[in-house]
Design a protein around this motif. Structure first.
Motif, PDB file in Angstrom:
ATOM      1  N   CYS A  77       0.836  -1.201   0.000  1.00 30.27           N
ATOM      2  CA  CYS A  77       0.000   0.000   0.000  1.00 30.27           C
ATOM      3  C   CYS A  77       0.868   1.248   0.000  1.00 30.27           C
ATOM      4  O   CYS A  77       1.927   1.287   0.645  1.00 30.27           O
ATOM      5  CB  CYS A  77      -0.916  -0.015   1.226  1.00 30.27           C
ATOM      6  SG  CYS A  77      -1.914   1.484   1.426  1.00 30.27           S
ATOM      7  N   GLN A  78       0.411   2.264  -0.728  1.00 29.21           N
ATOM      8  CA  GLN A  78       1.059   3.573  -0.734  1.00 29.21           C
ATOM      9  C   GLN A  78      -0.018   4.637  -0.607  1.00 29.21           C
ATOM     10  O   GLN A  78      -0.986   4.646  -1.374  1.00 29.21           O
ATOM     11  CB  GLN A  78       1.864   3.784  -2.015  1.00 29.21           C
ATOM     12  CG  GLN A  78       2.627   5.092  -2.055  1.00 29.21           C
ATOM     13  CD  GLN A  78       3.460   5.223  -3.320  1.00 29.21           C
ATOM     14  OE1 GLN A  78       3.236   4.528  -4.300  1.00 29.21           O
ATOM     15  NE2 GLN A  78       4.438   6.116  -3.301  1.00 29.21           N
ATOM     16  N   ALA A  79       0.137   5.531   0.370  1.00 31.68           N
ATOM     17  CA  ALA A  79      -0.855   6.575   0.627  1.00 31.68           C
ATOM     18  C   ALA A  79      -0.373   7.901   0.071  1.00 31.68           C
ATOM     19  O   ALA A  79       0.805   8.251   0.192  1.00 31.68           O
ATOM     20  CB  ALA A  79      -1.126   6.693   2.122  1.00 31.68           C
ATOM     21  N   THR A  88      -4.102   7.409   4.954  1.00 32.76           N
ATOM     22  CA  THR A  88      -3.469   6.412   5.809  1.00 32.76           C
ATOM     23  C   THR A  88      -3.743   5.023   5.256  1.00 32.76           C
ATOM     24  O   THR A  88      -4.890   4.681   4.955  1.00 32.76           O
ATOM     25  CB  THR A  88      -4.011   6.488   7.248  1.00 32.76           C
ATOM     26  OG1 THR A  88      -3.863   7.822   7.734  1.00 32.76           O
ATOM     27  CG2 THR A  88      -3.273   5.525   8.158  1.00 32.76           C
ATOM     28  N   CYS A  89      -2.684   4.219   5.123  1.00 34.10           N
ATOM     29  CA  CYS A  89      -2.846   2.843   4.663  1.00 34.10           C
ATOM     30  C   CYS A  89      -3.422   1.983   5.782  1.00 34.10           C
ATOM     31  O   CYS A  89      -3.242   2.282   6.972  1.00 34.10           O
ATOM     32  CB  CYS A  89      -1.497   2.268   4.229  1.00 34.10           C
ATOM     33  SG  CYS A  89      -0.958   2.812   2.595  1.00 34.10           S
ATOM     34  N   SER A  93      -2.113  -5.056   5.042  1.00 34.17           N
ATOM     35  CA  SER A  93      -2.538  -5.222   3.651  1.00 34.17           C
ATOM     36  C   SER A  93      -2.120  -6.621   3.205  1.00 34.17           C
ATOM     37  O   SER A  93      -0.969  -6.850   2.833  1.00 34.17           O
ATOM     38  CB  SER A  93      -1.896  -4.154   2.758  1.00 34.17           C
ATOM     39  OG  SER A  93      -2.293  -2.864   3.159  1.00 34.17           O
ATOM     40  N   ILE A 104      -9.641   1.366   4.936  1.00 37.60           N
ATOM     41  CA  ILE A 104      -8.715   2.492   4.828  1.00 37.60           C
ATOM     42  C   ILE A 104      -9.086   3.484   5.931  1.00 37.60           C
ATOM     43  O   ILE A 104     -10.161   4.092   5.894  1.00 37.60           O
ATOM     44  CB  ILE A 104      -8.825   3.154   3.445  1.00 37.60           C
ATOM     45  CG1 ILE A 104      -8.518   2.125   2.349  1.00 37.60           C
ATOM     46  CG2 ILE A 104      -7.892   4.353   3.339  1.00 37.60           C
ATOM     47  CD1 ILE A 104      -8.845   2.603   0.949  1.00 37.60           C
ATOM     48  N   VAL A 113      -5.280   6.171  -2.013  1.00 41.89           N
ATOM     49  CA  VAL A 113      -4.489   5.058  -1.501  1.00 41.89           C
ATOM     50  C   VAL A 113      -4.354   4.064  -2.642  1.00 41.89           C
ATOM     51  O   VAL A 113      -5.346   3.671  -3.258  1.00 41.89           O
ATOM     52  CB  VAL A 113      -5.148   4.400  -0.275  1.00 41.89           C
ATOM     53  CG1 VAL A 113      -4.395   3.141   0.117  1.00 41.89           C
ATOM     54  CG2 VAL A 113      -5.189   5.369   0.889  1.00 41.89           C
ATOM     55  N   PHE A 115      -3.012   0.399  -3.959  1.00 49.02           N
ATOM     56  CA  PHE A 115      -2.611  -0.951  -3.582  1.00 49.02           C
ATOM     57  C   PHE A 115      -1.973  -1.632  -4.794  1.00 49.02           C
ATOM     58  O   PHE A 115      -2.583  -1.705  -5.867  1.00 49.02           O
ATOM     59  CB  PHE A 115      -3.815  -1.771  -3.118  1.00 49.02           C
ATOM     60  CG  PHE A 115      -4.464  -1.247  -1.866  1.00 49.02           C
ATOM     61  CD1 PHE A 115      -4.037  -1.669  -0.621  1.00 49.02           C
ATOM     62  CD2 PHE A 115      -5.498  -0.316  -1.943  1.00 49.02           C
ATOM     63  CE1 PHE A 115      -4.632  -1.182   0.534  1.00 49.02           C
ATOM     64  CE2 PHE A 115      -6.099   0.175  -0.800  1.00 49.02           C
ATOM     65  CZ  PHE A 115      -5.661  -0.255   0.447  1.00 49.02           C
TER      66      PHE A 115
END
Length: 674
Positions: A77-79, A88-89, A93, A104, A113, A115
C-alpha cells in the motif's frame, strides 16, 4: 494572511433525539491490470481508491474477492497526500484482508491510496478482477466499482503493435476551452495490419471544463506536442490558460495570493503537495479525463497488451528565498511525489483505458502572476502509449499436388504446387521447399531459390524416390509444414499414378476428392482418418473405378466423411492397396472445423433453463459468475443439453463450452432473470 483551511461540510441529522454526523463526499475506485497473461505468468495489478471531495472520508472499505485462475502473492500500500492531511494505509494489507474487506482508516479530500497486488495467472481461461468500495456517506455510488478482465493464453506466433502518433494527433485536434474531446491517432508500428482495424485508428479522450470551487472561470488554451526533459518524454498535451481571460491565476482565494516559503526538495509537485496538505494553499478545483477503449480484436485475434501513461508539467517561479508564484495539476490517482529539486514534471502513472480519472489543480501568486508563453500542461497521450494484438497466422495448406509422379531417367519432372490460405489477409504467405530421401516432412534439405507456391524438381539421371515438402509462413513466426509428395524416377511404372488428393469442408461433413492418371492392378483405397496426424484408423474403403483395377485414363474419386470431428482438426490420407496386397500412402490433407462458435444457445436472457444445441457430444459446459467463480458444470453426452438455472441468482454469467480432446474452447455471456 490567514493560513487556516476549512475542510468538509458537517451535516447534522437528528434521529430520534440523537445527532448523527456525516461528511458527504465522492469516493471512487479504479483498477489497472493486464488484458492478457501467460499461463502461470505474472499478472500484477493495482487498485486506486480516491477521494474526489469535497470532504474527508474515514473507514472506507475496499473489497476485491478472490477469483479462480489467479493466485495473489502479496499486497502493498502507498498513501498519497490530500487537502490538509495525508491518507493512511490499512494496518495490514494482505491477500486475505483484501478478499474479505480491507479498511482504509483515513482518506482526506483530494488524496488516494494505491494498492499494488503481486499475482500469478492460472493455466488457462480467463478471470475478472472486480474492486469495490463501501462508504456510507458516498454521494456518487456510480464509481464505487471497477473491473478488468484478463485472458490467459500462450504468446501467439504473430503480433501487431500500434503506437500513438503524437504529431498527427496534435495536428488533427483543436482545444475546447470549456472541455472537449481529443481523438488520439494510433498508427501501425510493427507487424502486419489487423483485418478490420487497418493501418491506423483513433481513441477518444474526453476532458471536462475546469470545475473551480470558487466560481472562477478557468479555461483550456491549446492542444500541443509537449515534452519533459527531466522525464525524457513527449506527448499530446492540454495546456491550461495562465494569462488573460480564463487564467488559473484569476480570482484566487486569499490563501493563495502571496508567495510561499521553500520546501525540500523545492520542485513544483512537492511544493504544491506539501502546501495543500499542511493548509498553506487551497486547491482551486478539479477536472476529469475519460479514456476511450482501444478497438476490440476481430475474431481470430486477441488483445495482448496495452499501455496508457499520464503525466503533467506545472510551473514554479522562485528567487532562492521564496516561491513567488506557480500552478500545478495532478491526477488524484497518483500518490507519487516528484522529489527532484527544480523539476516541474509530475511522475507518470499507468491508467486503464475505458475508465474515468479526476485531477485537481491549484495556483498561487499576486494579482500580476502569469506564465505567458510557457507550454506546460496535462499529457493525455504519452509517446509510449501502445496496444498490441496477437493472433495465429499459421497458414492452412489445403493441397500439395501432384501427390505422386513417376518419370523416366533424365526426363523433365512435373511442377509441384501448394495451395494455402491464412487468417491475416493483409499479409502475404511465403514459401520454402525442402527435399528428403525419406518420407518425412522434417530434416529435409533446404532448396535455394525454391520460395514460391510452385516448384519444379530437376531431371535426374539415376533412379530412386525423392520426397518434397513445403513450409508456408504467415506473419510473425507462424508457419505450417505440408505433408510430403514424391517424385519417383523409374523406368517401371507405379501401380497407381496419383494426380491429386485433397479434403475440404462441405457443411458439417468432410469431402475427399482425388484423381489418378493411371492404375495397374489396383484393388482400391482405404480412407484413413486421424485427429492428431499420428494415430490413424480406416473409416471406409473405396473400390477402384476400373473393374479390372487397370486404367490408362484419368479417374476421379470422391468420398464424404459424414461425421468429422467438429471442434478441431481432421487429417485424412489414402492407403492404396494392390490385388497382391502391396500398399502405398498418399499425402495427408487436413480439414479444420470450429463448430463450437456455432453452438446455438437460447433463450438469452433466460429464466429457468438455458437450451444448448449443435454440440458434438463430448463437451464440458461450465458457468462462471462475474467474479470468475464457477457456479455450475455439466458434461454433454449428446448433441443438445438443457442447462438448469434454478440454483443461480439473477445476474450476468459466462458460459464456457470446452472440448478436452481438441483443446478448443468457446465462451458466451448470458443473463439470468427472475
Amino acid at each position: 494572511m490567514n493560513k487556516s483551511l476549512t475542510i468538509g461540510l458537517l451535516v447534522s441529522t437528528i434521529l430520534g433525539g440523537s445527532s448523527a454526523y456525516a461528511q458527504a463526499t465522492d469516493v471512487s475506485v479504479n483498477i489497472v491490470g493486464p488484458v492478457s497473461a501467460r499461463p502461470g505468468g505474472v499478472a500484477d495489478f493495482t487498485i486506486i481508491v480516491t477521494n474526489n471531495g469535497p470532504n474527508n472520508a474515514t473507514n472506507v472499505t475496499l473489497t476485491k474477492p478472490a477469483v479462480s485462475n489467479l493466485s495473489i502473492n502479496s499486497v502493498s500500500c502507498q498513501a498519497g497526500s490530500g487537502t490538509g492531511a495525508s491518507a493512511t494505509c490499512p494496518g495490514a494489507s494482505t491477500p486475505a484482508a483484501l478478499a474479505s474487506g480491507i479498511v482504509i482508516p483515513s482518506l482526506p479530500e483530494g488524496s488516494c491510496v494505491r494498492f499494488t497486488v503481486s499475482a500469478a495467472a492460472g493455466s488457462s481461461g480467463s478471470y475478472t478482477n472486480v474492486a469495490s468500495i463501501s462508504y456510507p456517506q458516498d454521494n456518487n455510488p456510480g464509481n464505487n466499482s471497477s473491473s478488468v478482465t484478463t485472458h490467459i493464453f500462450a504468446l501467439p506466433c504473430a503480433t501487431t503493435t500500434y503506437k500513438i502518433d503524437v504529431a498527427g494527433s496534435v495536428a488533427a485536434n483543436t482545444i475546447g476551452v470549456d472541455g472537449g474531446t481529443v481523438n488520439l491517432l494510433y498508427t501501425l508500428s510493427s507487424g502486419v495490419a489487423i483485418p478490420g482495424i487497418g493501418n491506423s485508428f483513433t481513441v477518444p479522450v474526453t476532458y471536462s471544463d475546469f470545475l473551480n470551487q470558487y466560481g472562477t472561470d478557468n479555461r483550456w488554451q491549446a492542444v500541443i506536442q509537449g515534452s519533459s526533459a527531466s522525464l525524457g518524454r513527449t506527448g499530446v498535451m492540454l495546456v491550461p490558460r495562465t494569462d488573460g481571460t480564463g487564467s488559473l491565476y484569476n480570482g484566487l482565494p486569499a490563501n493563495n495570493t502571496s508567495s510561499e516559503g521553500l520546501v525540500t526538495p523545492n520542485g513544483t509537485d512537492n511544493v504544491f503537495t506539501t502546501k495543500i496538505a499542511d493548509g498553506n494553499l487551497n486547491p482551486l478545483g478539479k477536472f476529469t479525463v475519460n479514456i476511450g477503449n482501444f478497438p476490440g480484436p476481430p475474431s481470430g485475434a486477441s488483445l495482448l497488451a496495452q499501455q496508457y501513461i499520464n503525466w503533467t508539467t506545472g510551473n514554479l517561479s522562485f528567487d532562492g528565498t521564496s516561491n513567488s508564484s506557480g500552478w500545478w495539476c495532478k491526477p488524484l490517482a497518483n500518490p507519487l511525489v516528484q522529489s527532484t529539486p527544480g523539476v516541474s514534471s509530475i511522475l507518470p502513472v499507468d491508467m486503464q483505458p475505458g475508465q474515468n480519472y479526476t485531477s485537481r489543480y491549484a495556483a498561487f501568486g499576486d494579482a500580476g502572476a502569469t506564465n505567458s508563453g510557457v507550454s506546460r500542461g496535462v499529457v493525455i497521450g504519452d509517446n509510449d502509449n501502445f496496444v498490441t494484438y496477437g493472433y495465429n497466422d499459421a497458414p492452412v495448406i489445403s493441397s500439395v499436388t501432384p501427390a505422386t509422379q513417376t518419370v523416366a531417367t533424365n526426363a523433365a519432372q512435373g511442377t509441384i504446387t501448394a495451395t494455402a490460405s491464412k487468417w491475416n489477409t493483409n499479409s502475404t504467405p511465403t514459401y520454402q521447399w525442402y527435399r528428403n530421401t525419406t518420407n518425412a516432412n522434417t530434416g529435409g534439405t533446404f532448396i535455394p531459390g525454391a520460395n514460391a507456391s510452385s516448384y519444379t524438381p530437376p531431371a535426374s539421371a539415376t533412379t530412386g524416390t525423392t520426397y518434397y515438402y513445403v513450409v508456408v509462413s504467415g506473419a510473425g513466426t507462424c508457419s505450417t509444414t505440408s505433408g510430403t509428395v514424391r517424385v519417383i524416377v523409374s523406368n517401371t511404372p507405379l501401380a497407381v499414378q496419383l494426380l491429386s488428393f485433397k479434403a475440404q469442408k462441405a457443411g458439417k461433413t468432410s469431402l475427399l476428392e482425388w484423381q489418378t492418371a493411371s492404375e495397374q492392378n489396383n484393388r482400391g483405397f482405404d480412407i484413413e482418418k486421424s485427429t492428431d496426424g499420428k494415430n490413424w484408423e480406416s473409416i471406409d474403403f473405396v473400390n477402384s473405378l476400373s473393374a479390372s483395377g487397370n486404367s490408362n485414363v484419368k479417374l476421379s474419386y470422391s468420398f464424404t466423411d459424414p461425421a468429422p470431428f467438429l471442434q478441431g482438426k481432421n487429417f485424412y490420407r489414402l492407403k492404396q492397396t494392390d490385388y497382391d496386397q502391396q500398399v502405398d500412402y498418399s499425402n495427408v490433407s487436413m480439414v479444420h472445423f470450429d463448430e463450437a462458435s456455432r453452438v446455438l444457445i437460447y433463450p438469452n436472457p433466460a429464466k429457468e433453463v438455458l437450451y444448448i444445441s449443435d454440440l458434438s457430444g463430448n463437451e464440458t459446459i461450465r458457468v462462471f459468475d462475474l467474479n470468475g467463480r464457477k457456479v455450475a458444470e455439466q458434461e454433454a453426452t449428446g448433441t443438445s443439453l438443457d442447462l438448469s438455472l434454478s440454483a443461480l441468482s439473477e445476474g450476468v454469467y459466462t458460459l464456457t463450452i470446452s472440448n478436452e480432446h481438441s483443446g478448443s474452447s468457446f465462451s458466451k455471456k448470458f443473463i439470468k432473470t427472475k
